[in-house]
Design a protein around this motif. Sequence first.
Motif, PDB file in Angstrom:
ATOM      1  N   HIS A 284      52.616  37.561  51.497  1.00 20.72           N
ATOM      2  CA  HIS A 284      54.002  37.338  50.808  1.00 20.72           C
ATOM      3  C   HIS A 284      53.635  36.413  49.654  1.00 20.72           C
ATOM      4  CE1 HIS A 284      55.479  40.148  53.879  1.00 20.72           C
ATOM      5  NE2 HIS A 284      56.143  40.607  52.621  1.00 20.72           N
ATOM      6  N   SER A 285      52.836  35.198  49.900  1.00 22.67           N
ATOM      7  CA  SER A 285      52.665  34.137  48.989  1.00 22.67           C
ATOM      8  C   SER A 285      51.854  34.688  47.831  1.00 22.67           C
ATOM      9  CB  SER A 285      52.174  32.827  49.835  1.00 22.67           C
ATOM     10  OG  SER A 285      50.813  33.329  49.784  1.00 22.67           O
ATOM     11  N   LEU A 286      51.030  35.635  47.681  1.00 30.48           N
ATOM     12  CA  LEU A 286      50.614  36.107  46.842  1.00 30.48           C
ATOM     13  C   LEU A 286      51.140  37.126  45.904  1.00 30.48           C
ATOM     14  CD1 LEU A 286      47.124  37.259  48.875  1.00 30.48           C
ATOM     15  CD2 LEU A 286      47.400  35.121  47.378  1.00 30.48           C
ATOM     16  N   GLU A 287      51.624  36.493  45.035  1.00 26.20           N
ATOM     17  CA  GLU A 287      52.964  37.358  44.180  1.00 26.20           C
ATOM     18  C   GLU A 287      52.216  37.868  42.903  1.00 26.20           C
ATOM     19  OE1 GLU A 287      55.917  34.518  43.390  1.00 26.20           O
ATOM     20  OE2 GLU A 287      56.629  34.250  45.487  1.00 26.20           O
ATOM     21  N   PRO A 288      52.671  38.996  42.562  1.00 28.01           N
ATOM     22  CA  PRO A 288      52.016  39.542  41.194  1.00 28.01           C
ATOM     23  C   PRO A 288      52.270  38.876  40.059  1.00 28.01           C
ATOM     24  CG  PRO A 288      53.166  41.130  42.655  1.00 28.01           C
ATOM     25  CD  PRO A 288      53.586  40.077  43.079  1.00 28.01           C
ATOM     26  N   LEU A 289      51.150  38.614  39.206  1.00 19.79           N
ATOM     27  CA  LEU A 289      51.280  38.035  37.959  1.00 19.79           C
ATOM     28  C   LEU A 289      51.656  38.980  36.689  1.00 19.79           C
ATOM     29  CD1 LEU A 289      48.491  35.169  38.498  1.00 19.79           C
ATOM     30  CD2 LEU A 289      51.020  34.746  38.596  1.00 19.79           C
ATOM     31  N   PRO A 290      52.040  38.494  35.691  1.00 25.05           N
ATOM     32  CA  PRO A 290      52.265  39.345  34.536  1.00 25.05           C
ATOM     33  C   PRO A 290      51.263  40.543  34.192  1.00 25.05           C
ATOM     34  CG  PRO A 290      53.195  37.224  33.920  1.00 25.05           C
ATOM     35  CD  PRO A 290      52.400  37.038  35.175  1.00 25.05           C
ATOM     36  N   ALA A 291      49.922  40.090  34.280  1.00 26.40           N
ATOM     37  CA  ALA A 291      48.842  41.134  33.769  1.00 26.40           C
ATOM     38  C   ALA A 291      48.854  42.311  34.823  1.00 26.40           C
ATOM     39  CB  ALA A 291      47.627  40.294  33.936  1.00 26.40           C
ATOM     40  N   ILE A 292      49.507  42.387  35.808  1.00 22.60           N
ATOM     41  CA  ILE A 292      49.388  43.372  36.678  1.00 22.60           C
ATOM     42  C   ILE A 292      50.168  44.526  36.104  1.00 22.60           C
ATOM     43  CG2 ILE A 292      51.572  43.375  38.103  1.00 22.60           C
ATOM     44  CD1 ILE A 292      49.480  43.489  40.634  1.00 22.60           C
ATOM     45  N   ASN A 293      51.104  44.336  35.352  1.00 18.91           N
ATOM     46  CA  ASN A 293      51.788  45.427  34.663  1.00 18.91           C
ATOM     47  C   ASN A 293      51.211  45.825  33.513  1.00 18.91           C
ATOM     48  OD1 ASN A 293      54.461  45.070  36.351  1.00 18.91           O
ATOM     49  ND2 ASN A 293      54.637  43.156  34.918  1.00 18.91           N
ATOM     50  N   CYS A 294      49.985  45.329  32.725  1.00 23.74           N
ATOM     51  CA  CYS A 294      49.221  45.692  32.010  1.00 23.74           C
ATOM     52  C   CYS A 294      48.038  46.717  32.205  1.00 23.74           C
ATOM     53  CB  CYS A 294      48.573  44.626  31.187  1.00 23.74           C
ATOM     54  SG  CYS A 294      49.383  43.385  30.570  1.00 23.74           S
ATOM     55  N   LEU A 295      48.123  47.068  33.728  1.00 22.05           N
ATOM     56  CA  LEU A 295      46.860  47.925  34.137  1.00 22.05           C
ATOM     57  C   LEU A 295      46.889  49.405  33.662  1.00 22.05           C
ATOM     58  CD1 LEU A 295      46.300  46.291  37.911  1.00 22.05           C
ATOM     59  CD2 LEU A 295      44.961  45.921  35.651  1.00 22.05           C
ATOM     60  N   PRO A 296      48.023  49.827  33.739  1.00 17.83           N
ATOM     61  CA  PRO A 296      48.041  51.335  33.490  1.00 17.83           C
ATOM     62  C   PRO A 296      47.606  51.847  32.228  1.00 17.83           C
ATOM     63  CG  PRO A 296      50.147  50.488  34.642  1.00 17.83           C
ATOM     64  CD  PRO A 296      49.524  49.396  34.354  1.00 17.83           C
ATOM     65  N   LYS A 297      48.050  50.742  31.082  1.00 14.92           N
ATOM     66  CA  LYS A 297      47.660  50.947  29.696  1.00 14.92           C
ATOM     67  C   LYS A 297      46.229  50.685  29.601  1.00 14.92           C
ATOM     68  CE  LYS A 297      49.311  49.452  25.135  1.00 14.92           C
ATOM     69  NZ  LYS A 297      49.785  48.683  24.066  1.00 14.92           N
ATOM     70  N   TRP A 298      45.735  49.480  29.992  1.00 14.14           N
ATOM     71  CA  TRP A 298      44.521  48.997  29.926  1.00 14.14           C
ATOM     72  C   TRP A 298      43.524  50.285  30.732  1.00 14.14           C
ATOM     73  CZ3 TRP A 298      44.774  43.246  31.748  1.00 14.14           C
ATOM     74  CH2 TRP A 298      45.567  42.441  30.970  1.00 14.14           C
ATOM     75  N   SER A 299      43.863  50.830  31.631  1.00  8.99           N
ATOM     76  CA  SER A 299      42.814  51.656  32.245  1.00  8.99           C
ATOM     77  C   SER A 299      42.837  52.964  31.386  1.00  8.99           C
ATOM     78  CB  SER A 299      43.642  52.069  33.582  1.00  8.99           C
ATOM     79  OG  SER A 299      45.105  52.949  33.474  1.00  8.99           O
ATOM     80  N   GLN A 300      43.596  53.097  30.434  1.00  9.29           N
ATOM     81  CA  GLN A 300      43.464  54.365  29.405  1.00  9.29           C
ATOM     82  C   GLN A 300      42.712  54.022  28.573  1.00  9.29           C
ATOM     83  OE1 GLN A 300      45.297  57.120  29.552  1.00  9.29           O
ATOM     84  NE2 GLN A 300      46.030  56.283  31.592  1.00  9.29           N
ATOM     85  N   ILE A 301      41.969  52.773  28.230  1.00 13.49           N
ATOM     86  CA  ILE A 301      41.069  52.360  27.204  1.00 13.49           C
ATOM     87  C   ILE A 301      39.696  51.806  27.752  1.00 13.49           C
ATOM     88  CG2 ILE A 301      42.532  52.399  25.182  1.00 13.49           C
ATOM     89  CD1 ILE A 301      42.946  49.500  25.510  1.00 13.49           C
ATOM     90  N   ALA A 302      39.709  51.389  29.021  1.00 17.57           N
ATOM     91  CA  ALA A 302      38.740  50.938  29.749  1.00 17.57           C
ATOM     92  C   ALA A 302      38.618  51.235  31.197  1.00 17.57           C
ATOM     93  CB  ALA A 302      38.659  49.435  29.468  1.00 17.57           C
ATOM     94  N   ASP A 303      37.444  51.093  31.755  1.00 19.80           N
ATOM     95  CA  ASP A 303      37.382  51.451  33.177  1.00 19.80           C
ATOM     96  C   ASP A 303      37.498  49.933  33.886  1.00 19.80           C
ATOM     97  OD1 ASP A 303      36.511  53.790  32.990  1.00 19.80           O
ATOM     98  OD2 ASP A 303      34.596  53.485  32.959  1.00 19.80           O
ATOM     99  N   ILE A 304      38.386  49.849  34.750  1.00 18.15           N
ATOM    100  CA  ILE A 304      38.679  48.551  35.318  1.00 18.15           C
ATOM    101  C   ILE A 304      38.121  48.266  36.800  1.00 18.15           C
ATOM    102  CG2 ILE A 304      40.846  47.109  35.828  1.00 18.15           C
ATOM    103  CD1 ILE A 304      42.478  48.277  34.055  1.00 18.15           C
TER     104      ILE A 304
END
Length: 199
Positions: free
Chosen positions: A81-101
């Motif tokens: 639980h100490s591994l908390e999501p950082l802001p970039a995690i919310n960008c993955l759906p959009k980034w995955s449309q234009i790049a292979d992640i």
Amino acid sequence: MTVKPQLVLDLAGVLVSNFSPTCWLNLSEGSQILFQSFREQFEEIRKDLWMGKMKEEHFWTWLSHRINPINKQEAREMLIHSLEPLPAINCLPKWSQIADIHILSNHCQEWLEPILSKIEPFIKSITISNQVGLCKPDIQIYKYVEKHFDHNDANQLILFIDDQEKNFKPVSDLGWRTLLADQDHKWIEKVEPIILSDV
């Protein structure tokens, strides 16, 4: 056919937080071991843990020899639980449309499962060091990730994002571009201009 850019992301320090001092303080609370000593001892075994030489269950045995008594299940949940999501995690759906992640992380996969299950729909491949027996900055782990690229030619854009510059030299030798993830997350704004320039 247009070849998608390849976006290779570290996890800790990029998509999720690194282990915080509070996590280690909580784990060592009530024990005779000093916090700083505990962290130093963890640093001594971290590479073996990250490379899979020390299995996760052996880590808890190691820990129980230093912190007694310890409730393994509670400690494990606290650590995860100490591994908390950082802001970039919310960008993955959009980034995955234009790049292979692709995910590339020095870590223990067992602790990352809750995060990985959430981001998996947007990810082409996941390489966690303790599963492959290799650690950044060993060039072999980057070559392992390259096997997951649909196309790998000299003109393909490969952008690698990490929060530690020491991991960049091998990928520069491979022709990858790099971007340092700063703690203020300003790096996020630079991702799309870079990968869109190649689309």
